[in-house]
Design a protein around this motif. Structure first.
Motif, PDB file in Angstrom:
ATOM      1  N   CYS A  72       0.835  -1.206   0.000  1.00  0.00           N
ATOM      2  CA  CYS A  72       0.000   0.000   0.000  1.00  0.00           C
ATOM      3  C   CYS A  72       0.868   1.254   0.000  1.00  0.00           C
ATOM      4  O   CYS A  72       0.669   2.176  -0.809  1.00  0.00           O
ATOM      5  CB  CYS A  72      -0.918  -0.011   1.208  1.00  0.00           C
ATOM      6  N   LEU A  80      -6.993   7.078   3.207  1.00  0.00           N
ATOM      7  CA  LEU A  80      -6.724   5.910   2.364  1.00  0.00           C
ATOM      8  C   LEU A  80      -6.697   4.662   3.227  1.00  0.00           C
ATOM      9  O   LEU A  80      -6.025   4.634   4.260  1.00  0.00           O
ATOM     10  CB  LEU A  80      -5.374   6.085   1.652  1.00  0.00           C
ATOM     11  N   ASN A  81      -7.410   3.632   2.806  1.00  0.00           N
ATOM     12  CA  ASN A  81      -7.366   2.352   3.514  1.00  0.00           C
ATOM     13  C   ASN A  81      -6.065   1.625   3.224  1.00  0.00           C
ATOM     14  O   ASN A  81      -5.491   1.751   2.134  1.00  0.00           O
ATOM     15  CB  ASN A  81      -8.538   1.457   3.097  1.00  0.00           C
ATOM     16  N   ASP A 126      -5.859  -1.414   2.617  1.00  0.00           N
ATOM     17  CA  ASP A 126      -6.116  -2.443   1.599  1.00  0.00           C
ATOM     18  C   ASP A 126      -6.536  -1.820   0.277  1.00  0.00           C
ATOM     19  O   ASP A 126      -7.188  -2.457  -0.547  1.00  0.00           O
ATOM     20  CB  ASP A 126      -7.166  -3.449   2.074  1.00  0.00           C
ATOM     21  N   ALA A 127      -6.160  -0.551   0.074  1.00  0.00           N
ATOM     22  CA  ALA A 127      -6.428   0.149  -1.183  1.00  0.00           C
ATOM     23  C   ALA A 127      -5.095   0.512  -1.829  1.00  0.00           C
ATOM     24  O   ALA A 127      -4.196   1.032  -1.159  1.00  0.00           O
ATOM     25  CB  ALA A 127      -7.254   1.407  -0.942  1.00  0.00           C
ATOM     26  N   LEU A 146     -13.771   2.239  -7.459  1.00  0.00           N
ATOM     27  CA  LEU A 146     -13.174   1.152  -6.689  1.00  0.00           C
ATOM     28  C   LEU A 146     -13.401  -0.174  -7.407  1.00  0.00           C
ATOM     29  O   LEU A 146     -14.523  -0.468  -7.824  1.00  0.00           O
ATOM     30  CB  LEU A 146     -13.784   1.097  -5.283  1.00  0.00           C
ATOM     31  N   GLN A 183     -16.801  -2.278  -7.770  1.00  0.00           N
ATOM     32  CA  GLN A 183     -17.366  -2.159  -6.438  1.00  0.00           C
ATOM     33  C   GLN A 183     -18.214  -0.884  -6.358  1.00  0.00           C
ATOM     34  O   GLN A 183     -17.955   0.078  -7.076  1.00  0.00           O
ATOM     35  CB  GLN A 183     -16.254  -2.112  -5.385  1.00  0.00           C
ATOM     36  N   SER A 209     -19.242   2.631  -5.712  1.00  0.00           N
ATOM     37  CA  SER A 209     -18.329   3.764  -5.524  1.00  0.00           C
ATOM     38  C   SER A 209     -19.019   5.114  -5.540  1.00  0.00           C
ATOM     39  O   SER A 209     -18.413   6.114  -5.158  1.00  0.00           O
ATOM     40  CB  SER A 209     -17.261   3.757  -6.633  1.00  0.00           C
ATOM     41  N   CYS A 218     -12.522   4.496   1.631  1.00  0.00           N
ATOM     42  CA  CYS A 218     -11.213   3.884   1.397  1.00  0.00           C
ATOM     43  C   CYS A 218     -10.297   4.745   0.539  1.00  0.00           C
ATOM     44  O   CYS A 218      -9.081   4.598   0.577  1.00  0.00           O
ATOM     45  CB  CYS A 218     -11.357   2.485   0.820  1.00  0.00           C
ATOM     46  N   HIS A 278      -9.264  -2.107  -4.437  1.00  0.00           N
ATOM     47  CA  HIS A 278      -9.644  -2.179  -3.027  1.00  0.00           C
ATOM     48  C   HIS A 278     -10.005  -3.621  -2.694  1.00  0.00           C
ATOM     49  O   HIS A 278     -10.936  -4.181  -3.265  1.00  0.00           O
ATOM     50  CB  HIS A 278     -10.845  -1.260  -2.758  1.00  0.00           C
ATOM     51  N   GLY A 295     -10.903  -4.935   0.478  1.00  0.00           N
ATOM     52  CA  GLY A 295     -12.127  -4.928   1.279  1.00  0.00           C
ATOM     53  C   GLY A 295     -12.139  -5.968   2.372  1.00  0.00           C
ATOM     54  O   GLY A 295     -11.836  -7.137   2.153  1.00  0.00           O
TER      55      GLY A 295
END
Length: 320
Positions: free
Chosen positions: A24, A92-93, A95-96, A123, A131, A133, A179, A228, A230
């Motif tokens: 990441c 920002l996540n 996992d993104a 996403l 996904q 978004s 995210c 992403h 998730g």
């Protein structure tokens, strides 16, 4: 002033996602090359997998803040506000994974559109699957119609996810997922960040609603696609993933808090009645078909919903 001169802080909340931190942050580093003065802040939300020690050893360039306990997503982001310089803020996540042009294009959108307060992006999953978004505000009736499959019969009732949505088209919307969540500096000064009552879920829904009420637009930027994964933090936490019970509790609690805050007691009571009606329909249908486990699950869901309704005083107080 060009977008390259906009002060920027990138904020990530890490919770048991140590293995995702390097990919990441490496992707983010590439995206931040045009912004040498950008700051990266990571809040470790009491991870149990050694994430904080890993960051200190492998990524000393980031500003690390450690929470003594898991305070939830919204509050963890709020902890870092004193570290945010007088500039825009990108949430920002971990996992993104951002492409090289993601930050530049999102900041350019803020530069072009003076009344855009928040920018989200398209996403996609690891396999490229789309996904949600670009989303609409939830409502008790919309939720009921979606769960019962009746939404197509009531096209005037707005849904969280519009079935006619075109992912390839940029557009304004009610809210974007957190995210990848770029917030204009003026919005932070005027509206602030997340309501600390939301431990998990609905933080960005509530925030976007307040931002829009303050006169700003929320914009979905289709030209930027962010991968992403998730649910990585939830997968790492046995308590949350155990049959999804804790996750469902948090969803119900946050939904009640949101409906009470933005719709009042009448909206909460409407939500409760529709919950009961939906679960009665599910339970009756399961019994007719002899699906006893499904009927039992509907009964358990009803008991859980009513317990949280009572415990939160109909959405009037947070439990976490």
């Amino acid at each position: 002033m060009t977008p390259l001169h906009r002060p920027l802080t990138v904020l990530l909340v890490s919770y048991n996602t140590r293995d995702l931190l390097t990919p990441c942050l490496d992707a983010l580093k590439q995206a931040l090359q045009p912004f040498p003065d950008a700051r990266v802040v990571v809040v470790d939300n009491a991870s149990r997998d050694g994430s904080a020690a890993y960051l200190r050893q492998h990524h000393p360039e980031v500003r690390l803040l450690e929470s003594g306990t898991n305070v939830g997503f919204g509050r963890a982001n709020n902890l870092a506000l004193p570290e945010v310089a007088d500039g825009d803020l990108l949430l920002l996540n971990t996992d993104a994974f951002v492409p090289a042009e993601a930050v530049s294009r999102a900041l350019s959108c803020l530069q072009r559109e003076a009344d855009v307060g928040i920018v989200g992006v398209r996403l996609v999953g690891r396999d490229g699957s789309q996904q949600p978004s670009c989303r609409g505000f939830p409502s008790p009736l919309g939720e009921f119609l979606a769960r019962t499959g009746l939404a197509t019969w009531f096209p005037t009732v707005r849904q969280v996810d519009d079935r006619h949505w075109r992912p390839e088209r940029s557009a304004d919307c009610d809210w974007v997922p957190g995210c990848f969540y770029l917030i204009r500096r003026e919005v932070l000064r005027q509206v602030g960040l997340f309501d600390p009552r939301f431990f998990l879920y609905y933080e960005e829904v509530d925030h976007c609603r307040r931002v829009r009420q303050a006169g700003w637009r929320v914009h979905y930027l289709a030209e930027v696609a962010v991968v992403h994964l998730g649910g990585e933090s939830a997968k790492s936490d046995g308590e949350i993933t155990s049959a999804g019970r804790q996750s469902r509790r948090l969803q119900l609690e946050s939904a009640l808090l949101y409906y009470r805050k933005h719709g009042g007691l009448t909206t909460v009571l409407g939500w409760s009645l529709l919950q009961v009606l939906w679960l009665v329909l599910v339970g009756a249908g399961a019994l007719i078909r002899g699906r006893w486990s499904r009927a039992s699950a509907a009964g358990a869901e009803w008991r859980l919903a009513m317990a949280i309704l009572w415990a939160t005083r109909a959405g009037g107080r947070a439990l976490h």
